[in-house]
Design a protein around this motif. Sequence first.
Motif, mmCIF file in Angstrom:
data_model
loop_
_atom_site.group_PDB
_atom_site.id
_atom_site.type_symbol
_atom_site.label_atom_id
_atom_site.label_comp_id
_atom_site.label_asym_id
_atom_site.label_seq_id
_atom_site.Cartn_x
_atom_site.Cartn_y
_atom_site.Cartn_z
ATOM 1 N N ASP A 136 0.834 -1.293 0.093
ATOM 2 C CA ASP A 136 0.046 0.219 0.011
ATOM 3 C C ASP A 136 0.891 1.249 -0.048
ATOM 4 N N ASP A 139 2.352 1.680 -3.438
ATOM 5 C CA ASP A 139 1.198 1.856 -4.368
ATOM 6 C C ASP A 139 0.552 3.329 -4.138
ATOM 7 N N ASP A 141 -1.628 3.636 -2.004
ATOM 8 C CA ASP A 141 -3.216 3.380 -1.887
ATOM 9 C C ASP A 141 -3.439 3.909 -0.497
ATOM 10 N N ARG A 144 -7.508 0.097 2.435
ATOM 11 C CA ARG A 144 -7.235 -1.539 2.220
ATOM 12 C C ARG A 144 -8.176 -1.933 3.152
ATOM 13 N N SER A 149 -5.202 2.596 4.760
ATOM 14 C CA SER A 149 -3.904 1.685 4.834
ATOM 15 C C SER A 149 -3.170 2.121 6.188
ATOM 16 N N LYS A 285 -12.107 -0.928 -2.117
ATOM 17 C CA LYS A 285 -11.426 0.272 -2.327
ATOM 18 C C LYS A 285 -12.277 0.915 -3.500
#
Length: 385
Positions: A136, A139, A141, A144, A149, A285
Amino acid sequence: MAEQRAASTGTPGLSGDPAVPSATDRADHADRTLEGAEGAAARTFLDFLASIRPAVEARLEQRWQAEVSRVARYGREVEAMATEARSLTLRGGKRYRAGLVVAAHLGLAPDAPLDAAYDVAAALELIQTYLLIQDDWIDEDPTRRGGPSVHTALGHTLGDARLGAVSALLSSDLTWSLAIGTLAHAPATPERIVATLRALCDIHQDVVVGQHLDVLGRAEDVEQMHALKTGSYTVRGPLVLGATLAGASADVLAALDRFAAPVGIAFQLRDDLLGTFGSEAETGKPVGNDLRAGKRTAVIAWADGRLDAAASEALRKAFGRSDATANEVAAATAALVASGARTAVEDRLDALCAEAEALAASLPVSPRAREILAGAAAALRWRQR
């Protein structure tokens, strides 16, 4: 994992995140992540997962409760590092890997106690947490499993995004050590524990290589990358760990490896389809997350060179653009569907599942384990309706 480039029942984290879900809530979420699985074979595996999940969850909760208590004396920030990793571990997930560990062990030692297999299954779920935390961050992100995350949550707790990222990476290291300790203390002979640990190290090395290929975004063979990055610890790894713990011979391990090859790729293809075309309820997500992240999924790999000018432009406006609007994502998705990319990947997924089910029928394990493993392959089929 970087999916191609691109029980505590109410203890809140220090960042003010929602309480860790109950075991029942997590089981419900785990079933939804395999949504769309149909047929008696798939149901056999899903029922098996439901039967082993409580024992695995209990071990995860016990290990994290002890670890959070242990590090709390070093201050709230250190406690938060452990708390957020704990929250991610307990916040759902299919426990697919755990199921394969136990199924392989059961297939070779059907009358043996399952305590050691449950411990190894829990250890592998902790490895999954360790990898997800890093993935995560790689990326970037923010979410999650329906929550923040770990690097995002710790950034909020510590009031600094960079400190949050550093703390998250350290929390992944903490989780790795917790996983190794859980496996090392499983009630099995020292010889089998050592053999299982060696197998885990081999699996981890494959994952690192596959992740690096993914990060570079230049893997010529997407399925090879899947086999290293995802298949190694999602299918082949769990089967090898469970079988090694049960004292499997080289011939048995080779047969399980042959079965695992198509299932590992199928697992990732299903994830690619969900990440591109699935709903937020299915993935945890935002819709179109993989497109916005610019991940080179199997869908994108198939569409490469097959889109006309208008479709290429629609994809360009969403792919790798975190600020792409919902309409731009929808247009890009529609272009991929019209190109035949979704159908092509679905067809490939079906073929891999069928291949694996056929291989499962002749595995040198107990009949019950053959049924469970055939179901593990069948449960991965996915077609958007």
